[in-house]
Design a protein around this motif. Structure first.
Motif, PDB file in Angstrom:
ATOM      1  N   TRP A   8       0.848  -1.211   0.000  1.00  0.00           N
ATOM      2  CA  TRP A   8       0.000   0.000   0.000  1.00  0.00           C
ATOM      3  C   TRP A   8       0.873   1.247   0.000  1.00  0.00           C
ATOM      4  N   LEU A   9       1.907   1.265   0.826  1.00  0.00           N
ATOM      5  CA  LEU A   9       2.801   2.414   0.897  1.00  0.00           C
ATOM      6  C   LEU A   9       3.459   2.673  -0.458  1.00  0.00           C
ATOM      7  N   TYR A  10       3.927   1.622  -1.086  1.00  0.00           N
ATOM      8  CA  TYR A  10       4.568   1.757  -2.394  1.00  0.00           C
ATOM      9  C   TYR A  10       3.588   2.326  -3.422  1.00  0.00           C
ATOM     10  N   LEU A  11       2.371   1.800  -3.459  1.00  0.00           N
ATOM     11  CA  LEU A  11       1.369   2.295  -4.415  1.00  0.00           C
ATOM     12  C   LEU A  11       1.062   3.766  -4.180  1.00  0.00           C
ATOM     13  N   ARG A  12       0.885   4.139  -2.917  1.00  0.00           N
ATOM     14  CA  ARG A  12       0.582   5.542  -2.618  1.00  0.00           C
ATOM     15  C   ARG A  12       1.743   6.451  -3.000  1.00  0.00           C
TER      16      ARG A  12
END
Length: 149
Positions: free
Chosen positions: A97-101
Motif C-alpha cells: 500500500w505504501l509503495y502504491l501511494r
C-alpha cells in the motif's frame, strides 16, 4: 504554514483488497466501493475461487473490524491469521500500500469514482508489470523462512 495550492474538497473512496504470497509476485486483488465485513466476505469468496484445487491459503491480516472472523463467512480453503494489535510492520501488504501511494497515487486530483477506480487499477497493473517488485515488498523473513513451496 502550508504552501498555497489547489484544494479539492470532494471525497470519493475506493478500497483495494489484496492477498500477496510473500516473497513471490503471486497476488490477487479486488477493488470494492466499501470496506466492511460484507466486502471482506466478497473478497474472501473471490480469492478462494481462484485458488488451485487442493491449495489452502493462510491470510495474515491486522485486527481491523472487518477482518474479524466472527463477522465473516470464511471459505474452508482459507485460514485467517490475525497479527498482534498495533503491529502494521509485520504485515507485508502494508508495504505494498505504501509503495502504491508513494509511487502512483499521491498528489492527484481525480474527477469522480470512476476516475479513482481507473487510477487504482492502473497503479495496481503497473505494480504487477514491475517483475520482482512484489517479491521484494513482501519478502518478510518470518514468513518466507517457514513457507511451504
Amino acid at each position: 504554514m502550508r504552501p498555497p495550492g489547489v484544494v479539492d474538497q470532494r471525497f470519493e473512496s475506493l478500497y483495494l483488497f489484496a492477498a500477496c504470497r510473500p516473497g513471490t509476485d503471486e497476488t490477487f486483488a479486488l477493488a470494492l466501493p466499501r470496506v466492511n465485513a460484507d466486502a471482506m466476505t466478497i473478497f474472501l469468496a473471490h480469492f478462494a475461487h481462484q485458488l488451485e484445487p487442493g491449495v489452502h491459503a493462510v491470510l495474515v491480516l491486522d485486527q481491523a473490524g472487518w477482518h474479524d472472523a466472527r463477522a465473516l463467512h470464511v471459505p474452508e480453503t482459507i485460514t485467517l491469521l490475525p497479527l498482534p494489535p498495533a503491529s502494521p510492520a509485520l504485515n507485508p501488504v502494508e508495504r505494498v500500500w505504501l509503495y502504491l501511494r508513494e509511487r502512483y497515487l499521491s498528489h492527484r486530483m481525480l474527477d469522480d469514482y470512476e476516475a479513482v477506480l481507473d487510477a487504482v487499477c492502473r497503479a495496481w497493473n503497473r505494480l504487477l508489470d514491475e517483475t520482482g517488485r512484489l517479491t521484494t515488498l513482501t519478502a518478510y523473513p518470518y514468513l518466507t523462512a517457514s513457507a511451504i513451496p
